[in-house]
Design a protein around this motif. Structure first.
Motif, PDB file in Angstrom:
ATOM      1  N   LYS A  40      11.334   4.932  -5.832  1.00 38.00           N
ATOM      2  CA  LYS A  40       9.979   4.563  -6.258  1.00 38.00           C
ATOM      3  C   LYS A  40       9.534   3.313  -5.518  1.00 38.00           C
ATOM      4  N   LYS A  41       8.253   3.296  -5.213  1.00 41.54           N
ATOM      5  CA  LYS A  41       7.697   2.106  -4.565  1.00 41.54           C
ATOM      6  C   LYS A  41       7.112   1.201  -5.649  1.00 41.54           C
ATOM      7  N   VAL A  42       7.574  -0.019  -5.675  1.00 37.94           N
ATOM      8  CA  VAL A  42       7.089  -0.944  -6.709  1.00 37.94           C
ATOM      9  C   VAL A  42       5.577  -1.156  -6.561  1.00 37.94           C
ATOM     10  N   CYS A  43       5.094  -1.169  -5.321  1.00 36.79           N
ATOM     11  CA  CYS A  43       3.664  -1.461  -5.115  1.00 36.79           C
ATOM     12  C   CYS A  43       2.762  -0.303  -5.540  1.00 36.79           C
ATOM     13  N   ASP A  72       4.061   2.916  -7.349  1.00 36.52           N
ATOM     14  CA  ASP A  72       4.494   3.557  -8.593  1.00 36.52           C
ATOM     15  C   ASP A  72       4.622   2.533  -9.719  1.00 36.52           C
ATOM     16  N   GLY A  73       4.744   1.268  -9.385  1.00 30.95           N
ATOM     17  CA  GLY A  73       4.879   0.174 -10.341  1.00 30.95           C
ATOM     18  C   GLY A  73       3.692  -0.752 -10.197  1.00 30.95           C
ATOM     19  N   PRO A  74       3.845  -2.024 -10.495  1.00 34.48           N
ATOM     20  CA  PRO A  74       5.127  -2.710 -10.694  1.00 34.48           C
ATOM     21  C   PRO A  74       5.722  -2.517 -12.084  1.00 34.48           C
ATOM     22  N   VAL A  75       5.018  -1.787 -12.967  1.00 36.10           N
ATOM     23  CA  VAL A  75       5.529  -1.625 -14.333  1.00 36.10           C
ATOM     24  C   VAL A  75       6.261  -0.281 -14.433  1.00 36.10           C
ATOM     25  N   PHE A  76       7.470  -0.343 -14.960  1.00 36.16           N
ATOM     26  CA  PHE A  76       8.284   0.863 -15.143  1.00 36.16           C
ATOM     27  C   PHE A  76       8.866   0.876 -16.556  1.00 36.16           C
ATOM     28  N   VAL A  99      11.119  -0.479  -2.281  1.00 26.39           N
ATOM     29  CA  VAL A  99      11.664   0.677  -3.004  1.00 26.39           C
ATOM     30  C   VAL A  99      12.740   0.278  -4.017  1.00 26.39           C
ATOM     31  N   VAL A 100      12.678   0.893  -5.196  1.00 25.10           N
ATOM     32  CA  VAL A 100      13.753   0.766  -6.184  1.00 25.10           C
ATOM     33  C   VAL A 100      14.255   2.166  -6.523  1.00 25.10           C
ATOM     34  N   LEU A 121       0.804  -1.226   0.000  1.00 23.06           N
ATOM     35  CA  LEU A 121       0.000   0.000   0.000  1.00 23.06           C
ATOM     36  C   LEU A 121       0.835   1.272   0.000  1.00 23.06           C
ATOM     37  N   GLY A 122       2.130   1.129  -0.135  1.00 26.65           N
ATOM     38  CA  GLY A 122       2.986   2.312  -0.159  1.00 26.65           C
ATOM     39  C   GLY A 122       3.366   2.814   1.219  1.00 26.65           C
TER      40      GLY A 122
END
Ligand code: FES
Length: 294
Positions: A277-280, A282-286, A249-250, A242-243
């Motif tokens: 960035k938080k994968v959950c 901001d992502g999981p797609v980048f 984080v990446v 949930l951030g």
């Protein structure tokens, strides 16, 4: 985002250690997009307590023409048994109920001027790419062809071949032990494919990749060299989803999350240019060029 108790429609082993579970969840299915994920609480016991993230494999809703069964209500999750949580999930029985939250995360972007969609999957990384391929065909404005690269250690890691055949994809398989397809790693096969292609004027390929980080890093390098847009779906350990916990984080070169490929090379030491960035969330797609690969 919904939290619901979902009925298990089936839970079957597709290949040794790989399962597909169908979940009856109309609210989530109607809102979900390819590349998003759900969190599943695999057990009502205290251990394991946290929900686990699973990328959405297929979304079955009324807009999906390839779906022949149960049109309005379900999502499928493709998963590999890798630890206690997935071990427990593999024993879940049809007709049972399971606690899920979703849809979560951002999902893939589909460019309308794309002429070829190239998918690169390592093992169970193929999970989110099948639903994406279906969505691309649904949106079809320019896309003329689908090309899939599937890689694994051995033949039992190669999944979804028939599903992609059904969509008319050109399929390239590689296994490290040579038990299926070409012997070697999937990124070598991808490079050979790119070198054999004549880039016809007006053609615009876009790459979508999911799998182990080493594979994604290599795909990012290859596509950046070719100036080919590439989106990667990251598989990171998550706690809250949930951030809130910062457990996923990446490091990124982009503050906002650029959707276009860039050529900006930033030194790993240039911390002022690095964003977390938080994968959950901001992502999981980048965009692959956005990620600072370690
Ligand atoms: Fe907690 Fe992403 S899993 S912030």
């Amino acid at each position: 985002m919904y939290q619901i108790s979902s009925k298990i429609l089936y839970n079957k082993e597709l290949s040794p250690g790989y399962y597909k579970i169908g979940l009856d969840c109309p609210d989530i299915a109607s809102k979900a997009a390819p590349g998003q994920f759900i969190m599943i609480r695999v057990s009502n016991q205290l251990d394991p307590f946290l929900r686990r993230p699973f990328s959405i494999h297929m979304i079955h809703n009324s807009n999906a023409p390839h779906d022949e069964v149960d049109r309005n209500s379900r999502i499928d999750i493709l998963y590999k048994v890798v630890g206690k949580g997935t071990e427990i999930l593999s024993t879940a029985k049809e007709g049972g109920e399971i606690d899920i939250v979703g849809p979560m995360g951002n999902g893939f972007q589909i460019h309308e001027d794309m002429t070829t969609a190239i998918f690169i999957a390592g093992g169970v990384g193929v999970a989110p790419l099948l639903g994406l391929a279906e969505e691309i065909l649904l949106k079809k404005k320019m896309t003329r062809s689908l090309v899939l690269f599937l890689g694994g250690k051995t033949r039992t890691d190669i999944l979804c071949v028939k599903d992609f055949e059904r969509l008319g994809a050109q399929i390239h398989i590689s296994t490290e032990d040579g038990s299926l397809g070409r012997q070697g790693i999937v990124t070598d096969q991808f490079v050979d494919y790119l070198e054999s292609q004549d880039n016809a004027p007006g053609s615009f390929s876009h790459c979508f990749a999911c799998g182990p980080e080493a594979m994604l890093k290599e795909v990012a390098k290859i596509t950046q060299k070719k100036e080919m847009p590439c989106q990667v779906s990251l598989e990171t350990m998550m706690a809250c989803g949930l951030g809130a916990c910062l457990g996923c984080v990446v490091r990124s070169k982009s503050q906002t999350g650029s959707k276009e490929p860039g050529n900006d090379i930033i030194s790993h030491k240039d911390e002022s240019m690095i964003h977390h960035k938080k994968v959950c969330k901001d992502g999981p797609v980048f965009n692959s060029t956005e990620i600072i690969w370690e």
